[in-house]
Design a protein around this motif. Sequence first.
Motif, PDB file in Angstrom:
ATOM      1  N   PRO A  92       0.814  -1.142   0.070  1.00 34.10           N
ATOM      2  CA  PRO A  92      -0.107   0.107   0.084  1.00 34.10           C
ATOM      3  C   PRO A  92       0.788   1.220  -0.183  1.00 34.10           C
ATOM      4  N   ILE A  93       1.949   1.011   0.623  1.00 32.51           N
ATOM      5  CA  ILE A  93       2.952   2.346   0.415  1.00 32.51           C
ATOM      6  C   ILE A  93       3.583   2.784  -0.953  1.00 32.51           C
ATOM      7  N   TRP A  94       3.792   1.820  -1.529  1.00 32.40           N
ATOM      8  CA  TRP A  94       4.229   1.877  -2.985  1.00 32.40           C
ATOM      9  C   TRP A  94       3.123   2.518  -3.731  1.00 32.40           C
ATOM     10  N   GLY A  95       1.987   1.929  -3.581  1.00 28.67           N
ATOM     11  CA  GLY A  95       0.661   2.056  -4.248  1.00 28.67           C
ATOM     12  C   GLY A  95       0.378   3.550  -3.956  1.00 28.67           C
ATOM     13  N   LYS A  96       0.332   4.219  -2.895  1.00 28.67           N
ATOM     14  CA  LYS A  96       0.279   5.618  -2.542  1.00 28.67           C
ATOM     15  C   LYS A  96       1.331   6.613  -3.214  1.00 28.67           C
ATOM     16  N   LEU A  97       2.659   6.110  -3.275  1.00 30.16           N
ATOM     17  CA  LEU A  97       3.675   6.822  -3.681  1.00 30.16           C
ATOM     18  C   LEU A  97       3.516   7.036  -5.290  1.00 30.16           C
ATOM     19  N   ALA A  98       2.974   6.002  -5.919  1.00 27.31           N
ATOM     20  CA  ALA A  98       2.686   6.087  -7.317  1.00 27.31           C
ATOM     21  C   ALA A  98       1.718   7.235  -7.494  1.00 27.31           C
ATOM     22  N   ASP A  99       0.759   7.492  -6.786  1.00 30.95           N
ATOM     23  CA  ASP A  99      -0.244   8.623  -6.987  1.00 30.95           C
ATOM     24  C   ASP A  99       0.495   9.878  -6.938  1.00 30.95           C
ATOM     25  N   LEU A 100       1.722   9.906  -6.235  1.00 30.31           N
ATOM     26  CA  LEU A 100       2.115  11.341  -6.072  1.00 30.31           C
ATOM     27  C   LEU A 100       3.492  11.675  -6.701  1.00 30.31           C
ATOM     28  N   PHE A 101       4.369  10.437  -6.937  1.00 28.35           N
ATOM     29  CA  PHE A 101       5.713  10.535  -7.485  1.00 28.35           C
ATOM     30  C   PHE A 101       5.832   9.844  -8.765  1.00 28.35           C
ATOM     31  N   SER A 102       6.849  10.041  -9.611  1.00 21.89           N
ATOM     32  CA  SER A 102       6.973   9.344 -10.720  1.00 21.89           C
ATOM     33  C   SER A 102       6.971   7.983 -10.707  1.00 21.89           C
ATOM     34  N   PRO A 287      -7.120   5.048   1.642  1.00 27.83           N
ATOM     35  CA  PRO A 287      -8.242   5.814   1.697  1.00 27.83           C
ATOM     36  C   PRO A 287      -9.471   4.988   2.163  1.00 27.83           C
ATOM     37  N   LEU A 288      -9.937   5.375   3.332  1.00 29.16           N
ATOM     38  CA  LEU A 288     -10.931   4.426   3.868  1.00 29.16           C
ATOM     39  C   LEU A 288     -12.117   4.559   3.097  1.00 29.16           C
ATOM     40  N   ARG A 289     -12.393   5.744   2.341  1.00 31.18           N
ATOM     41  CA  ARG A 289     -13.541   6.148   1.630  1.00 31.18           C
ATOM     42  C   ARG A 289     -13.643   5.089   0.396  1.00 31.18           C
ATOM     43  N   LEU A 290     -12.776   4.462  -0.127  1.00 34.78           N
ATOM     44  CA  LEU A 290     -12.697   3.405  -1.014  1.00 34.78           C
ATOM     45  C   LEU A 290     -13.788   2.205  -0.629  1.00 34.78           C
ATOM     46  N   THR A 415     -13.751   1.541 -11.211  1.00 38.73           N
ATOM     47  CA  THR A 415     -14.864   2.208 -10.434  1.00 38.73           C
ATOM     48  C   THR A 415     -14.391   3.537  -9.579  1.00 38.73           C
ATOM     49  N   VAL A 416     -13.040   3.314  -9.331  1.00 39.95           N
ATOM     50  CA  VAL A 416     -12.508   4.365  -8.485  1.00 39.95           C
ATOM     51  C   VAL A 416     -12.008   5.500  -9.168  1.00 39.95           C
ATOM     52  N   ALA A 417     -11.863   7.031  -8.569  1.00 39.65           N
ATOM     53  CA  ALA A 417     -11.418   8.187  -9.129  1.00 39.65           C
ATOM     54  C   ALA A 417      -9.901   7.902  -9.685  1.00 39.65           C
ATOM     55  N   GLY A 418      -9.598   8.725 -10.563  1.00 41.51           N
ATOM     56  CA  GLY A 418      -8.331   8.795 -10.953  1.00 41.51           C
ATOM     57  C   GLY A 418      -7.317   9.061  -9.977  1.00 41.51           C
ATOM     58  N   THR A 419      -7.570   9.922  -9.305  1.00 44.38           N
ATOM     59  CA  THR A 419      -6.525  10.222  -8.028  1.00 44.38           C
ATOM     60  C   THR A 419      -6.271   9.166  -7.161  1.00 44.38           C
ATOM     61  N   ASP A 420      -7.048   8.194  -6.987  1.00 44.53           N
ATOM     62  CA  ASP A 420      -6.999   7.047  -6.028  1.00 44.53           C
ATOM     63  C   ASP A 420      -6.795   5.722  -7.000  1.00 44.53           C
ATOM     64  N   LEU A 421      -6.302   5.725  -7.950  1.00 46.35           N
ATOM     65  CA  LEU A 421      -5.979   4.616  -8.945  1.00 46.35           C
ATOM     66  C   LEU A 421      -4.999   3.826  -8.336  1.00 46.35           C
ATOM     67  N   LEU A 533      -8.157  10.330 -16.407  1.00 49.71           N
ATOM     68  CA  LEU A 533      -8.949  10.657 -15.448  1.00 49.71           C
ATOM     69  C   LEU A 533      -8.213  11.552 -14.133  1.00 49.71           C
ATOM     70  N   GLN A 534      -6.968  11.157 -14.186  1.00 52.92           N
ATOM     71  CA  GLN A 534      -6.304  12.065 -13.113  1.00 52.92           C
ATOM     72  C   GLN A 534      -5.970  13.545 -13.622  1.00 52.92           C
ATOM     73  N   ARG A 535      -5.986  13.985 -14.817  1.00 51.34           N
ATOM     74  CA  ARG A 535      -5.810  15.326 -15.276  1.00 51.34           C
ATOM     75  C   ARG A 535      -7.212  16.046 -15.134  1.00 51.34           C
ATOM     76  N   GLU A 536      -8.256  15.158 -15.335  1.00 50.95           N
ATOM     77  CA  GLU A 536      -9.695  15.990 -15.251  1.00 50.95           C
ATOM     78  C   GLU A 536     -10.089  16.013 -13.780  1.00 50.95           C
ATOM     79  N   ALA A 537      -9.620  15.341 -12.881  1.00 54.23           N
ATOM     80  CA  ALA A 537      -9.815  15.509 -11.344  1.00 54.23           C
ATOM     81  C   ALA A 537      -8.864  16.797 -11.107  1.00 54.23           C
ATOM     82  N   VAL A 538      -7.651  16.990 -11.376  1.00 55.11           N
ATOM     83  CA  VAL A 538      -6.788  17.924 -10.898  1.00 55.11           C
ATOM     84  C   VAL A 538      -7.426  19.105 -11.622  1.00 55.11           C
ATOM     85  N   ARG A 539      -7.916  19.189 -12.827  1.00 53.83           N
ATOM     86  CA  ARG A 539      -8.406  20.474 -13.445  1.00 53.83           C
ATOM     87  C   ARG A 539      -9.851  20.900 -12.547  1.00 53.83           C
ATOM     88  N   GLU A 540     -10.458  19.927 -12.284  1.00 54.87           N
ATOM     89  CA  GLU A 540     -11.700  20.030 -11.796  1.00 54.87           C
ATOM     90  C   GLU A 540     -11.490  20.620 -10.315  1.00 54.87           C
TER      91      GLU A 540
END
Length: 544
Positions: A92-102, A287-290, A415-421, A533-540
């Motif tokens: 889960p740590i690697w996965g979250k880092l993938a949402d934030l870094f290269s 994210p518990l909302r998942l 089903t999940v949002a792009g930022t939570d992929l 999906l991530q681009r759309e979420a960031v723009r919104e």
Amino acid sequence: MATSTDGVSDTQPTALPRDPAEPSSAEDDGRMTHRQTLEALSGMLLAMFTAFLSSTIVSNALPTIITDLHGTQHQYTWVITATLLSSTASTPIWGKLADLFSKKLLVQLAILIFTAGSVLAGLSQSVDTLIAWRTVQGLGLGGLQALVVIAIAAMISPRERGRYTGPIAGVMSVATVAGPLIGGVIVDTSWLGWRWCFFVGAPLALVSLIVVQRTLNIPVIKRPVHIDYLGAALIAGGVCDLLIWVTLAGTEFAWGSRTSLLLAAIGVALLATAVFVETKVKEPIIPLRLFRDRTTTLATVGSIAVGVALFGSAVFLGQYFQIARGYSPTAAGLLTLPMIIGSTASSTLSGRLITRLGRWKGFLVGGSVLMVAGFGLLATTDHATNMVVLGVYLFLLGTGMGMTMQNLVLAVQNTVAGTDLGAATSTVSFFRSLGGTVGVSVLGAVLAARVTDLTVLGITTAGVPVPAGSDAGSVGIGSLNELPDALADIVRAAYGDATSQIFLIAAVLSVVTLIAVLTIKEVPLRTKTGIELQREAVREAGAA
């Protein structure tokens, strides 16, 4: 985008509005051509091949390794559990880092960690040292398992992913088959020795680093970064504590002992604190909302059962073939081919049909049914089962595996949002690995206890008295070569007969997966990539 009600895209998606300052390459736009996708996949698949090869190459060599280092059945289990434990805790740590870094940088880092652990494991002079370096190896393995799937989701939409299932399944299957075979050949070659099972992956890892650097070009979506260090530490600590408790309880100390209760209490307290922290931070590791989403929750439950069933039982197949049936490590690798062929064929075919039809639930249900049937039939085997019949059972099991494992991840990614992929993908992988780690530990303990009972029974039946208080059942693979032929045959038969109990437990757990899959609601597959999906979420978020 022109999309019909069932989620099928009529044509290529309409280009998203782009800031003039943004690069206009296909990779940066979030939609890559088929050729660009294949080029990007090449580096990741080579990295995946290296990891799977280095992991599976050890399976058939383990009986030889444990014998050479004078280990025990419990240490045999720990050599496997150590890697699963560290990979599970880090996923889960690697996965979250993938949402934030290269993602490229993270993939390369995971390769380096995995390779370092492999080489150092090959230099081990004791089973305890081997277990320690296998733990390091697992940290890199956890990263590769999560990051490759996340990167693929970022590049390829759920609807189109089946088009690339063939190459992905092919690489995984070739590595899964080649690993035990190469490991068997290395062990059977006197001038090499089992240590080369760990060394052989280093050159491939270096090549994969170079290929990833040249081919993997996934843009990093710029957004505010908040790393949940406390949550990561609490989750890793709690998971490791509970896994150690499950592994050692019943062998090193009694389940109801003070040590057992203390370990359990510490693990529960750490995870409870982690849940509290995850509800307060901006970027939680999980994210518990998942879990408000029904599909994610049910897929997670199904993945836990799949992990217990698959990892916990398949790990002991090599041991069954070599110890119970007397085959060489090379032959033991070949005997797993029916399962690998079934898995490759079913994952490739189901992936193409999912892309064509836009439906996925039926394949999950069919795969789950085949898994239950495969494990149920394997539960009827013993040390004298006909090998052709056993091969048919393994083929059924492999076919079910191929239709189930990756499609559970696909259902969540859809089903999940792009930022939570990244977080969602790694969460499913995390719980599957968690189930696998617990499965190896618990089923290994069940196997050891059953082997002890059957060995004592076999010795008694042979007319040899067993002194009261003796530990006759402790005779196992570490001293098998030193036993008289008659006693060795009793031990081999005990291992063969005890393994069927492992498959029976796996069959029961597979029913849990089937129930979870039956209650999942099918959602039409998306036609947008994770990057879009991530681009759309960031723009919104920026517009808000």
